[in-house]
Design a protein around this motif. Structure first.
Motif, PDB file in Angstrom:
ATOM      1  N   PHE A  42       0.764  -1.212  -0.026  1.00  0.00           N
ATOM      2  CA  PHE A  42       0.031  -0.060  -0.034  1.00  0.00           C
ATOM      3  C   PHE A  42       0.797   1.386  -0.119  1.00  0.00           C
ATOM      4  O   PHE A  42       0.718   2.400  -0.732  1.00  0.00           O
ATOM      5  N   ILE A  43       2.070   1.460   0.799  1.00  0.00           N
ATOM      6  CA  ILE A  43       2.625   2.346   0.991  1.00  0.00           C
ATOM      7  C   ILE A  43       3.612   2.547  -0.298  1.00  0.00           C
ATOM      8  O   ILE A  43       3.711   3.543  -0.905  1.00  0.00           O
ATOM      9  N   LYS A  44       3.957   1.320  -0.939  1.00  0.00           N
ATOM     10  CA  LYS A  44       4.673   1.440  -2.164  1.00  0.00           C
ATOM     11  C   LYS A  44       4.015   1.923  -3.121  1.00  0.00           C
ATOM     12  O   LYS A  44       4.491   2.838  -4.078  1.00  0.00           O
ATOM     13  N   VAL A  45       2.700   1.437  -3.501  1.00  0.00           N
ATOM     14  CA  VAL A  45       2.160   1.750  -4.639  1.00  0.00           C
ATOM     15  C   VAL A  45       1.442   2.959  -4.683  1.00  0.00           C
ATOM     16  O   VAL A  45       1.155   3.629  -5.609  1.00  0.00           O
ATOM     17  N   LYS A  46       0.937   3.578  -3.491  1.00  0.00           N
ATOM     18  CA  LYS A  46       0.108   4.807  -3.238  1.00  0.00           C
ATOM     19  C   LYS A  46      -1.015   4.635  -4.154  1.00  0.00           C
ATOM     20  O   LYS A  46      -0.913   5.512  -5.039  1.00  0.00           O
ATOM     21  N   PRO A  47      -1.945   3.816  -3.896  1.00  0.00           N
ATOM     22  CA  PRO A  47      -2.840   3.594  -4.898  1.00  0.00           C
ATOM     23  C   PRO A  47      -3.976   4.671  -4.891  1.00  0.00           C
ATOM     24  O   PRO A  47      -4.001   5.459  -3.961  1.00  0.00           O
ATOM     25  N   HIS A  48      -4.691   5.013  -5.834  1.00  0.00           N
ATOM     26  CA  HIS A  48      -6.007   5.621  -5.912  1.00  0.00           C
ATOM     27  C   HIS A  48      -7.279   5.125  -5.332  1.00  0.00           C
ATOM     28  O   HIS A  48      -8.270   5.946  -5.084  1.00  0.00           O
ATOM     29  N   LEU A  49      -7.233   3.727  -5.434  1.00  0.00           N
ATOM     30  CA  LEU A  49      -8.412   2.976  -4.918  1.00  0.00           C
ATOM     31  C   LEU A  49      -7.705   1.692  -4.608  1.00  0.00           C
ATOM     32  O   LEU A  49      -7.116   1.224  -5.003  1.00  0.00           O
ATOM     33  N   VAL A  50      -8.516   1.107  -3.424  1.00  0.00           N
ATOM     34  CA  VAL A  50      -8.445  -0.091  -2.834  1.00  0.00           C
ATOM     35  C   VAL A  50      -9.509  -0.849  -3.044  1.00  0.00           C
ATOM     36  O   VAL A  50     -10.673  -0.646  -2.741  1.00  0.00           O
ATOM     37  N   LEU A  51      -9.282  -2.059  -3.586  1.00  0.00           N
ATOM     38  CA  LEU A  51     -10.475  -3.298  -3.719  1.00  0.00           C
ATOM     39  C   LEU A  51      -9.892  -4.249  -2.551  1.00  0.00           C
ATOM     40  O   LEU A  51      -8.841  -4.911  -2.813  1.00  0.00           O
ATOM     41  N   ILE A  52     -10.632  -4.685  -1.684  1.00  0.00           N
ATOM     42  CA  ILE A  52     -10.476  -5.818  -0.705  1.00  0.00           C
ATOM     43  C   ILE A  52     -11.498  -6.770  -0.900  1.00  0.00           C
ATOM     44  O   ILE A  52     -12.540  -6.556  -0.378  1.00  0.00           O
TER      45      ILE A  52
END
Length: 229
Positions: A42-52
């Motif tokens: 999460f920290i590395k990618v810095k996503p705009h949206l998370v699907l869980i």
């Protein structure tokens, strides 16, 4: 700009299906390398949206939703094959933006994801400025460092010094360089002020379990030490 999506899903067929369809709309889908260390990705990618997904190896989706919410307001969309109403209630109470049940129609998922991205980024540029340092997470936006559930609040000078040292981890940073960068940032600091700030920073790091991660190299300066070095 290509939007990045962190998809926390352990079913390879579902992951590939979503990755392929989203790519057609310039949505880059990335998955975790290790389901026990999702926050590293999460920290590395810095996503705009998370699907869980809810059911995952090691920790469930609710756990990762809580961890993400400690750091960021990034939009979160839950996927689940479970149909208990409390799952949806829990997801929303933890700060999820939407919930979709499996099996789902791919076009419905894509439409929901695009709608969330439009709502979030058409009006607000949500920036996440965090980094990992040993077993801790530094949140520059909040001026905080977290380690194993303990949190230390840092002053602006302490945070600035920590950032300089972490960005040059395992390298000696001279006192002159630190003072010059602080002055360039229009922060008043002299030799004594620098010593006081470094000592306070070191004490706060020790309070949350980070011992001997900022070392003094006599006559040379300071060094932020990462584990394994």
């Amino acid at each position: 700009m290509e939007m990045k999506i962190l998809l926390i899903e352990d079913d390879p067929s579902i992951f590939s299906m979503i990755e392929e369809r989203f790519a057609q709309w310039s949505l880059q889908v990335v998955g975790p390398e290790n389901f026990q260390k999702v926050m590293d990705d999460f920290i590395k990618v810095k996503p705009h949206l998370v699907l869980i997904d809810i059911q995952l190896p090691a920790y469930d989706g609710f756990h990762w939703c809580r961890e993400i919410r400690h750091l960021s307001n990034v939009p979160i969309l839950f996927l689940s094959s479970r149909d208990h109403p409390m799952d949806m209630v829990m997801a929303m109470q933890m700060g999820a933006d939407d919930f979709i049940q499996k099996p789902f129609h791919m076009e419905v998922l894509l439409a929901k994801a695009q709608a969330i991205l439009r709502r979030t980024y058409d009006y607000v540029e949500a920036k996440m400025d965090v980094t990992r340092f040993n077993e801790a997470v530094i949140d520059y936006a909040r001026s905080e460092i977290m380690c194993d559930g303990a949190i230390a609040s840092l002053t602006k000078n302490e945070l600035f010094i920590l950032r300089i040292l972490v960005e040059q981890a395992n390298q000696i940073v001279s006192r002159d360089e630190l003072m010059r960068k602080l002055w360039d940032d229009e922060r008043f600091v002299n030799d004594n002020t620098l010593s006081v700030n470094v000592n306070r920073l070191r004490a706060k790091l020790e309070d949350i379990g980070l011992h001997e991660v900022i070392l003094t190299k006599k006559g040379l300066g300071y060094i932020a030490v990462t584990q394994g070095t």
